[in-house]
Scaffold this active site. Structure first.
Site, mmCIF file in Angstrom:
data_model
loop_
_atom_site.group_PDB
_atom_site.id
_atom_site.type_symbol
_atom_site.label_atom_id
_atom_site.label_comp_id
_atom_site.label_asym_id
_atom_site.label_seq_id
_atom_site.Cartn_x
_atom_site.Cartn_y
_atom_site.Cartn_z
ATOM 1 N N LYS A 1 0.835 -1.218 0.000
ATOM 2 C CA LYS A 1 0.000 0.000 0.000
ATOM 3 C C LYS A 1 0.863 1.259 0.000
ATOM 4 O O LYS A 1 0.654 2.168 -0.811
ATOM 5 C CB LYS A 1 -0.908 0.007 1.239
ATOM 6 C CG LYS A 1 -1.568 1.349 1.519
ATOM 7 C CD LYS A 1 -2.447 1.315 2.752
ATOM 8 C CE LYS A 1 -1.744 1.519 4.057
ATOM 9 N NZ LYS A 1 -1.472 2.914 4.438
ATOM 10 N N ASN A 2 1.816 1.325 0.926
ATOM 11 C CA ASN A 2 2.574 2.572 1.069
ATOM 12 C C ASN A 2 3.490 2.857 -0.117
ATOM 13 O O ASN A 2 3.828 4.003 -0.377
ATOM 14 C CB ASN A 2 3.374 2.564 2.378
ATOM 15 C CG ASN A 2 2.463 2.706 3.586
ATOM 16 O OD1 ASN A 2 1.287 3.059 3.442
ATOM 17 N ND2 ASN A 2 2.981 2.424 4.766
ATOM 18 N N ARG B 1 -2.974 10.537 4.610
ATOM 19 C CA ARG B 1 -1.801 11.358 4.874
ATOM 20 C C ARG B 1 -0.869 11.448 3.658
ATOM 21 O O ARG B 1 -0.281 12.486 3.374
ATOM 22 C CB ARG B 1 -1.041 10.782 6.058
ATOM 23 C CG ARG B 1 0.191 11.565 6.399
ATOM 24 C CD ARG B 1 0.863 11.016 7.621
ATOM 25 N NE ARG B 1 2.183 11.606 7.810
ATOM 26 C CZ ARG B 1 2.393 12.787 8.350
ATOM 27 N NH1 ARG B 1 1.384 13.501 8.749
ATOM 28 N NH2 ARG B 1 3.607 13.263 8.469
ATOM 29 N N CYS C 1 -3.632 12.317 13.584
ATOM 30 C CA CYS C 1 -4.617 11.258 13.417
ATOM 31 C C CYS C 1 -4.628 10.463 14.697
ATOM 32 O O CYS C 1 -3.967 10.815 15.660
ATOM 33 C CB CYS C 1 -4.310 10.402 12.203
ATOM 34 S SG CYS C 1 -2.853 9.414 12.386
ATOM 35 N N ARG D 1 1.754 13.547 14.003
ATOM 36 C CA ARG D 1 2.217 13.406 12.623
ATOM 37 C C ARG D 1 2.518 14.740 11.933
ATOM 38 O O ARG D 1 1.843 15.149 10.973
ATOM 39 C CB ARG D 1 1.226 12.567 11.817
ATOM 40 C CG ARG D 1 0.873 11.286 12.550
ATOM 41 C CD ARG D 1 0.217 10.287 11.680
ATOM 42 N NE ARG D 1 1.117 9.628 10.744
ATOM 43 C CZ ARG D 1 0.754 8.660 9.922
ATOM 44 N NH1 ARG D 1 -0.464 8.242 9.902
ATOM 45 N NH2 ARG D 1 1.631 8.126 9.100
ATOM 46 N N ASP E 1 4.231 -0.449 12.306
ATOM 47 C CA ASP E 1 2.976 -0.939 11.725
ATOM 48 C C ASP E 1 2.673 -2.399 12.107
ATOM 49 O O ASP E 1 1.562 -2.878 11.862
ATOM 50 C CB ASP E 1 2.984 -0.789 10.195
ATOM 51 C CG ASP E 1 2.862 0.681 9.772
ATOM 52 O OD1 ASP E 1 2.570 1.531 10.633
ATOM 53 O OD2 ASP E 1 3.079 0.974 8.582
ATOM 54 N N ILE F 1 7.723 5.233 17.772
ATOM 55 C CA ILE F 1 7.504 6.084 16.588
ATOM 56 C C ILE F 1 6.293 6.996 16.789
ATOM 57 O O ILE F 1 6.343 8.183 16.473
ATOM 58 C CB ILE F 1 7.305 5.220 15.312
ATOM 59 C CG1 ILE F 1 8.459 4.234 15.133
ATOM 60 C CG2 ILE F 1 7.151 6.102 14.069
ATOM 61 C CD1 ILE F 1 9.811 4.825 14.844
ATOM 62 N N ARG G 1 -8.655 0.009 4.573
ATOM 63 C CA ARG G 1 -7.670 0.952 4.042
ATOM 64 C C ARG G 1 -6.386 0.225 3.660
ATOM 65 O O ARG G 1 -5.664 0.680 2.768
ATOM 66 C CB ARG G 1 -7.317 2.008 5.109
ATOM 67 C CG ARG G 1 -8.359 3.029 5.394
ATOM 68 C CD ARG G 1 -7.784 4.063 6.352
ATOM 69 N NE ARG G 1 -6.422 4.381 5.951
ATOM 70 C CZ ARG G 1 -5.407 4.568 6.800
ATOM 71 N NH1 ARG G 1 -5.598 4.519 8.093
ATOM 72 N NH2 ARG G 1 -4.199 4.840 6.348
#
Ligand code: UD1
Length: 432
Positions: free
Chosen positions: A34-35, A104, A128, A133, A319, A341, A411
């Site tokens: 995804k990223n 984002r 978020c 962020r 993640d 993080i 998502r």
């Protein structure tokens, strides 16, 4: 026909009904990252020529990015996992805050827009659920490249300073190795005049994937994947045909599905070294890991607790912190998980506790005393990766769980329930 009372109790809210105590076997197929896909779609803004991106996952985040590209006059065609993009008529509009806030990565458009059109206006994405962020590193990077940037009324406006026609190469040292800031600067510097150097760059595989595609488009980038990236600016970039890398976070989630259900499974395709830190922790927990080409086989043993701290790549990924905690909740002994993080990424703790997990939370450190088995409960995933943690916990729990928060799950996980059902899970999507 549901009556008012059942609706108000949320019976018909979209949710997954998940049978616990499940055993899995077979192979889980990993989709494109995804990223990576999101940022590669943004990189298409850097050329007028057609770009073909393959292995793009079917996710609501990708739908959101398509909407953003369309809003800027870009032509987009989707066919299964392939996206064709042509940004020959790129015109910028001020993106609505809802689009940027909900996605984002859309803020990263600021780099290519500035490089192609000489100006860009994008609302600050804001915080978020998982943390504040900020985007200060992105802005510092663009300013170093010669952009004039202001932030007013929640809007970031960037333009080329003075009579400059192009951004100018610069030496940029990030305070923290932000993935998004590295990607933003990489894209902007690719079309700048002269050479740029990024120090303390993010080393995540998705940054490497972006640099690889940009090079295929004619950019001159070296060092991506390390802490120093050098970009020799070029005047134009061309179209190309590119394949997104496999999603390391989805792959890690699947390996954890094997571990938590004590099931031997294969996960493919993967690039194993993208998961090194995760594989090490799984081995430390008592799992045997076999790497076979583009596949990883997990053979879980008796699961024992481990400590882990999230870090930028190549450290343990934030993640996968929530999904890994679901496993540690049923491990023998004590585990300590520290989130470094994001300041608010422990929302799954309260939900795991509702399923019988024994977890003490002190700030961003969770101390987990493993219990033999979790018990099914109605739970809500508060963000993308917490939702995945809830699914994993439910697969191993005693009884039938109900997991809400599918707007988050969808998502980032493509057809999660049908992929898991193919290898033996019993998950029903209801209420949507
Ligand atoms: C990307 C990923 C996200 C992942 C994260 C960290 C995308 C679309 N999302 O997010 O899934 O969780 O990397 O691996 O690729 N920071 C600052 N100042 C800045 C920018 C960031 O202090 O200007 C801090 C953040 O608060 C956070 C850390 O840096 O603590 C990491 O953020 P960053 O790498 O920027 O994450 P994203 O690129 O947004």
């Amino acid at each position: 026909m549901p009556n008012v009372a059942t609706i108000s109790r949320g019976i018909y809210k979209p949710h997954l009904q998940i049978e616990g105590n499940c055993s899995l076997s077979g192979e889980l197929k990993v989709s494109g990252a995804k990223n990576s896909a999101l940022v590669l779609m943004i990189a298409s803004l850097l050329t007028e020529e057609p770009l073909i991106i393959n292995n793009v996952p079917n996710l609501t985040d990708i739908d959101g990015m398509v909407d953003i590209l369309l809003a800027m006059g870009v032509k987009v065609k989707r066919n299964l996992d392939q996206i064709n993009i042509k940004a020959d008529n790129l015109h910028h509009v001020e993106l609505p805050y809802e689009l940027v806030h909900g996605l984002r990565a859309s803020f990263f458009c600021i780099g290519p827009l500035l490089a192609r059109l000489g100006k860009a206006k994008i609302p600050l994405p804001g915080g978020c659920r998982i943390g504040a962020r900020p985007v200060i590193e992105h802005i510092r990077g663009l300013k170093a490249l010669g952009a004039f940037v202001t932030v007013e009324h929640g809007l970031v406006s960037a333009s080329l300073a003075g009579s400059n026609k192009r951004l100018k190469g610069a030496h940029i040292v990030f305070d923290c190795p932000s993935v998004g800031a590295t990607e933003t600067v990489l894209m902007a510097a690719a079309l700048a005049e002269g050479t740029s150097t990024i120090e303390n760059a993010a080393q995540e595989p998705e940054v490497q994937d972006l640099a690889k595609m940009l090079n295929q488009m004619g950019a001159k980038i070296s060092g991506a994947g390390g802490p120093q990236i050098i970009i020799e600016g070029v005047k134009n970039l061309q179209g190309c045909n590119y394949k997104v890398i496999p999603d390391r976070i989805e792959a890690g989630t699947f390996l954890l599905a094997g571990a938590i259900t004590h099931s031997k499974i294969k996960v493919a395709p993967v690039i194993p070294h993208h998961l090194s830190a995760v594989l090490q922790k799984l081995r430390d927990c008592g799992c045997t890991i076999q790497i076979e080409g583009e596949g990883i086989i997990i053979i879980p043993g008796e699961i024992t607790g481990v400590d882990l701290t999230t870090q930028p790549f190549p450290g343990f990924p934030t993640d996968l912190q929530a999904p890994f905690m679901a496993l540690l909740a049923i491990a023998n002994g004590t585990s300590i998980v520290t989130e470094k993080i994001y300041e608010n990424r422990m929302q799954h703790v309260a939900e795991l506790q509702r399923m019988g997990a024994s977890i003490r939370l002190q700030g961003n450190t969770a101390v987990i005393e493993g219990v033999p088995q979790l018990s099914a409960a109605p739970v809500v995933g508060g963000d993308l990766r917490s939702s995945a943690a809830m699914v994993l916990a439910s697969l191993s729990a005693k009884g039938t769980s109900r997991v809400e928060g599918l707007n988050h799950l969808d998502r980032g996980y493509e057809n999660l329930e049908s992929k898991l059902n193919k290898v033996g899970a019993n998950i029903l999507r209801k209420g949507s």
